[in-house]
Design an enzyme around this catalytic site. Structure first.
Site, PDB file in Angstrom:
ATOM      1  N   ILE A  84       0.839  -1.198   0.000  1.00 51.53           N
ATOM      2  CA  ILE A  84       0.000   0.000   0.000  1.00 51.53           C
ATOM      3  C   ILE A  84       0.875   1.249   0.000  1.00 51.53           C
ATOM      4  CG2 ILE A  84      -1.837   1.226   1.242  1.00 51.53           C
ATOM      5  CD1 ILE A  84      -2.233  -1.584   2.738  1.00 51.53           C
ATOM      6  N   CYS A  85       0.590   2.173  -0.907  1.00 53.47           N
ATOM      7  CA  CYS A  85       1.310   3.447  -0.939  1.00 53.47           C
ATOM      8  C   CYS A  85       0.477   4.462  -0.158  1.00 53.47           C
ATOM      9  CB  CYS A  85       1.498   3.908  -2.384  1.00 53.47           C
ATOM     10  SG  CYS A  85       2.444   5.426  -2.492  1.00 53.47           S
TER      11      CYS A  85
END
Length: 152
Positions: A84-85
């Site tokens: 996840i960014c």
């Protein structure tokens, strides 16, 4: 010791007063957690149940937990490995993690990211440009993935 008591407190709070649409539990050891996020209403992830893995580092809360999606999701800020960014998942100077944040806050932030992707900081460039320039196709693909991988 601080880590153990803090994690115990956080998990007990998550069990008694979980954020809406989020559940979190221990997966054996205290530093290996699992979570589920329900796809938000009026998003392409609606009715989907998304499983996440949370690994709590030795230095927690001075270091953020490692969180990744176990359920495949079609999203510009989440890659095929489930990474996840999101700024709150990284340490400064690039990230916004602070020891005052907790697992509940992180899961709520991920839930918000699902509802409102950030196409300007993508992990998946192709999905990001689809989100920006062909929103209908993005919504169609995201719904199809949700049905295929996150449907009950």
């Amino acid at each position: 010791m601080q880590r153990v008591s803090r994690l115990t407190r956080e998990l007990s709070l998550l069990a008694t007063e979980p954020p809406p649409g989020i559940t979190c539990w221990q997966n054996g050891q205290l530093d290996d957690l699992r979570a589920q996020i329900l796809g938000g209403v009026d998003t392409p992830y609606e009715k989907g149940i998304f499983n996440l893995e949370i690994i709590v580092p030795e230095r927690y809360p001075f270091e953020p937990p490692k969180i990744r999606f176990l359920t495949p999701i079609y999203h510009p800020n989440i890659d095929s490995a489930g990474r996840i960014c999101l700024d709150v998942l990284k340490l400064p100077p690039k990230g916004a993690w602070r020891p005052s944040l907790n697992i509940s806050t992180l899961l709520t932030s991920i839930q918000l990211l699902m509802a409102e992707p950030n196409p300007d900081d993508p992990l998946m460039a192709d999905i990001s440009s689809e989100y920006k320039y062909n929103k209908q196709l993005f919504l169609h693909n995201a719904r199809a993935w949700t049905e295929k991988y996150a449907g009950q």
